[in-house]
Design a protein around this motif. Structure first.
Motif, PDB file in Angstrom:
ATOM      1  N   ASP A  62       0.681  -0.911  -0.460  1.00 13.90           N
ATOM      2  CA  ASP A  62      -0.061   0.227  -0.037  1.00 13.90           C
ATOM      3  C   ASP A  62       0.631   1.285  -0.078  1.00 13.90           C
ATOM      4  O   ASP A  62       0.631   2.135  -0.761  1.00 13.90           O
ATOM      5  N   SER A  63       2.116   1.238   0.810  1.00 13.10           N
ATOM      6  CA  SER A  63       2.997   2.178   0.596  1.00 13.10           C
ATOM      7  C   SER A  63       3.582   2.858  -0.449  1.00 13.10           C
ATOM      8  O   SER A  63       4.192   4.466  -0.614  1.00 13.10           O
ATOM      9  N   VAL A  64       3.375   2.378  -1.126  1.00 13.43           N
ATOM     10  CA  VAL A  64       4.044   2.450  -2.561  1.00 13.43           C
ATOM     11  C   VAL A  64       3.232   2.164  -4.010  1.00 13.43           C
ATOM     12  O   VAL A  64       3.918   2.834  -5.409  1.00 13.43           O
ATOM     13  N   GLU A  65       1.724   1.600  -3.914  1.00 14.26           N
ATOM     14  CA  GLU A  65       1.039   1.796  -4.600  1.00 14.26           C
ATOM     15  C   GLU A  65       0.846   2.845  -5.400  1.00 14.26           C
ATOM     16  O   GLU A  65       0.931   4.340  -4.756  1.00 14.26           O
ATOM     17  N   ASP A  66       1.287   2.878  -6.589  1.00 14.82           N
ATOM     18  CA  ASP A  66       0.468   4.124  -7.812  1.00 14.82           C
ATOM     19  C   ASP A  66       1.872   4.605  -8.215  1.00 14.82           C
ATOM     20  O   ASP A  66       1.750   6.128  -8.469  1.00 14.82           O
TER      21      ASP A  66
END
Length: 124
Positions: A62-66
């Motif tokens: 989640d911390s690097v998504e996108d």
């Protein structure tokens, strides 16, 4: 003997970009699911991203998504991690990992082979 060699780390300002590369030697990349993990000082190693044996499956923390994009080129036995909009909290040693016949797990234990790591430092 399978070996993984990472490159592309370095020092970058917040908001900048880096592309990590991981070359697999001694075998054929198409037989492996691949992943990136990272470990910051004083912290446990954590999952970043994984890609299946074909590019049809990818997954991200989640911390690097996108912000991060994982890709692979089986023709040159290389997996990549394009890292954009980098933040100081992305500072860590980044490790490439290979899982023979795997699907792209987000946990570390299926991965039989690991690289030596490449340092990424993001300054604020």
């Amino acid at each position: 003997q399978v070996q993984l060699v990472e490159s592309g780390g370095g020092l970058v300002q917040a908001g900048g970009s880096l592309r990590l590369s991981c070359v697999l030697f001694g075998s054929t990349l198409r037989d492996y699911a691949m992943a990136w993990f990272r470990q910051a000082p004083g912290k446990e190693r954590e999952f970043v991203s994984a890609i299946g044996r074909n590019e049809g499956f990818t997954t991200y923390a989640d911390s690097v998504e996108d912000r991060f994009v994982i890709s692979r080129d089986n023709n040159v036995n290389t997996v990549y991690l394009q890292m954009n909009s980098l933040k100081p909290e992305d500072t860590a040693v980044y490790y490439c990992a290979a899982d023979f016949n795997g699907y792209g797990s987000i946990v570390s234990w299926p991965y039989e082979y690991w690289g030596q790591g490449t340092q990424v430092t993001v300054s604020s």
